[in-house]
Design a protein around this motif. Sequence first.
Motif, PDB file in Angstrom:
ATOM      1  N   GLN A  87       0.827  -1.211   0.000  1.00 48.74           N
ATOM      2  CA  GLN A  87       0.000   0.000   0.000  1.00 48.74           C
ATOM      3  C   GLN A  87       0.860   1.259   0.000  1.00 48.74           C
ATOM      4  O   GLN A  87       0.575   2.225  -0.696  1.00 48.74           O
ATOM      5  CB  GLN A  87      -0.936  -0.008   1.217  1.00 48.74           C
ATOM      6  CG  GLN A  87      -2.033  -1.044   1.133  1.00 48.74           C
ATOM      7  CD  GLN A  87      -2.821  -1.137   2.435  1.00 48.74           C
ATOM      8  OE1 GLN A  87      -2.490  -0.488   3.425  1.00 48.74           O
ATOM      9  NE2 GLN A  87      -3.862  -1.971   2.430  1.00 48.74           N
ATOM     10  N   LEU A  88       1.936   1.218   0.779  1.00 50.09           N
ATOM     11  CA  LEU A  88       2.840   2.379   0.816  1.00 50.09           C
ATOM     12  C   LEU A  88       3.499   2.596  -0.541  1.00 50.09           C
ATOM     13  O   LEU A  88       3.667   3.722  -0.990  1.00 50.09           O
ATOM     14  CB  LEU A  88       3.899   2.193   1.909  1.00 50.09           C
ATOM     15  CG  LEU A  88       3.416   2.319   3.355  1.00 50.09           C
ATOM     16  CD1 LEU A  88       4.519   1.919   4.326  1.00 50.09           C
ATOM     17  CD2 LEU A  88       2.952   3.739   3.646  1.00 50.09           C
ATOM     18  N   HIS A  89       3.876   1.498  -1.192  1.00 47.10           N
ATOM     19  CA  HIS A  89       4.508   1.599  -2.512  1.00 47.10           C
ATOM     20  C   HIS A  89       3.525   2.154  -3.538  1.00 47.10           C
ATOM     21  O   HIS A  89       3.870   3.009  -4.353  1.00 47.10           O
ATOM     22  CB  HIS A  89       5.052   0.236  -2.929  1.00 47.10           C
ATOM     23  CG  HIS A  89       5.735   0.242  -4.246  1.00 47.10           C
ATOM     24  ND1 HIS A  89       5.210  -0.353  -5.359  1.00 47.10           N
ATOM     25  CD2 HIS A  89       6.928   0.805  -4.644  1.00 47.10           C
ATOM     26  CE1 HIS A  89       6.012  -0.171  -6.371  1.00 47.10           C
ATOM     27  NE2 HIS A  89       7.086   0.522  -5.966  1.00 47.10           N
ATOM     28  N   GLN A  90       2.264   1.667  -3.493  1.00 42.28           N
ATOM     29  CA  GLN A  90       1.262   2.138  -4.450  1.00 42.28           C
ATOM     30  C   GLN A  90       0.913   3.606  -4.227  1.00 42.28           C
ATOM     31  O   GLN A  90       0.629   4.335  -5.170  1.00 42.28           O
ATOM     32  CB  GLN A  90      -0.010   1.284  -4.359  1.00 42.28           C
ATOM     33  CG  GLN A  90       0.142  -0.069  -4.991  1.00 42.28           C
ATOM     34  CD  GLN A  90      -1.145  -0.891  -4.889  1.00 42.28           C
ATOM     35  OE1 GLN A  90      -2.057  -0.526  -4.162  1.00 42.28           O
ATOM     36  NE2 GLN A  90      -1.200  -1.995  -5.617  1.00 42.28           N
ATOM     37  N   SER A  91       0.918   4.022  -2.978  1.00 42.08           N
ATOM     38  CA  SER A  91       0.570   5.418  -2.702  1.00 42.08           C
ATOM     39  C   SER A  91       1.710   6.373  -3.061  1.00 42.08           C
ATOM     40  O   SER A  91       1.515   7.578  -3.111  1.00 42.08           O
ATOM     41  CB  SER A  91       0.189   5.590  -1.234  1.00 42.08           C
ATOM     42  OG  SER A  91       1.335   5.420  -0.415  1.00 42.08           O
ATOM     43  N   GLY A  92       2.904   5.822  -3.292  1.00 42.56           N
ATOM     44  CA  GLY A  92       4.044   6.658  -3.663  1.00 42.56           C
ATOM     45  C   GLY A  92       4.914   7.032  -2.489  1.00 42.56           C
ATOM     46  O   GLY A  92       5.903   7.761  -2.642  1.00 42.56           O
ATOM     47  N   ALA A  93       4.595   6.540  -1.306  1.00 42.15           N
ATOM     48  CA  ALA A  93       5.398   6.848  -0.122  1.00 42.15           C
ATOM     49  C   ALA A  93       6.752   6.138  -0.179  1.00 42.15           C
ATOM     50  O   ALA A  93       7.728   6.620   0.399  1.00 42.15           O
ATOM     51  CB  ALA A  93       4.653   6.470   1.142  1.00 42.15           C
ATOM     52  N   LEU A  94       6.812   5.003  -0.858  1.00 38.76           N
ATOM     53  CA  LEU A  94       8.069   4.259  -1.014  1.00 38.76           C
ATOM     54  C   LEU A  94       8.425   4.188  -2.490  1.00 38.76           C
ATOM     55  O   LEU A  94       7.577   3.936  -3.330  1.00 38.76           O
ATOM     56  CB  LEU A  94       7.935   2.823  -0.475  1.00 38.76           C
ATOM     57  CG  LEU A  94       7.750   2.630   1.024  1.00 38.76           C
ATOM     58  CD1 LEU A  94       7.587   1.152   1.349  1.00 38.76           C
ATOM     59  CD2 LEU A  94       8.933   3.197   1.801  1.00 38.76           C
ATOM     60  N   SER A  95       9.709   4.372  -2.781  1.00 38.39           N
ATOM     61  CA  SER A  95      10.171   4.210  -4.168  1.00 38.39           C
ATOM     62  C   SER A  95      10.329   2.726  -4.458  1.00 38.39           C
ATOM     63  O   SER A  95      10.233   1.884  -3.555  1.00 38.39           O
ATOM     64  CB  SER A  95      11.510   4.936  -4.369  1.00 38.39           C
ATOM     65  OG  SER A  95      12.519   4.298  -3.604  1.00 38.39           O
TER      66      SER A  95
END
Length: 108
Positions: A87-95
């Motif tokens: 979820q963090l990756h999809q939201s853009g919080a993680l590269s």
Amino acid sequence: MVFRGGRVGRPGLLGTMARTAVVAGTARATTNAFDRRAQRRNAEQQAYAQQQEAYAAPPPQQYAPPPQAAPAPGEDDMVAKLEKLGQLHQSGALSDEEFAAAKAQLLS
């Protein structure tokens, strides 16, 4: 031949009533015979249908799906952490690189 005085060729009132009674009685007897025959035929058809139902194959048994195996104590927590990382990756919080590193750290 002795003539007794009455009409010749046509029946009187009593004769007409008698003829009407005979016709009505015959009609009633015929109707009753047809009704009994129809009732007997319907009873036979119902008995045949019940017999066919009795010999019909039973419906297939419905089985409940097998219960899901409970995850091992650590697996459930790991799945939740992987989902949160996704979820963090999809939201853009993680590269992409940060996601890959965090995922590798969880799986090792």
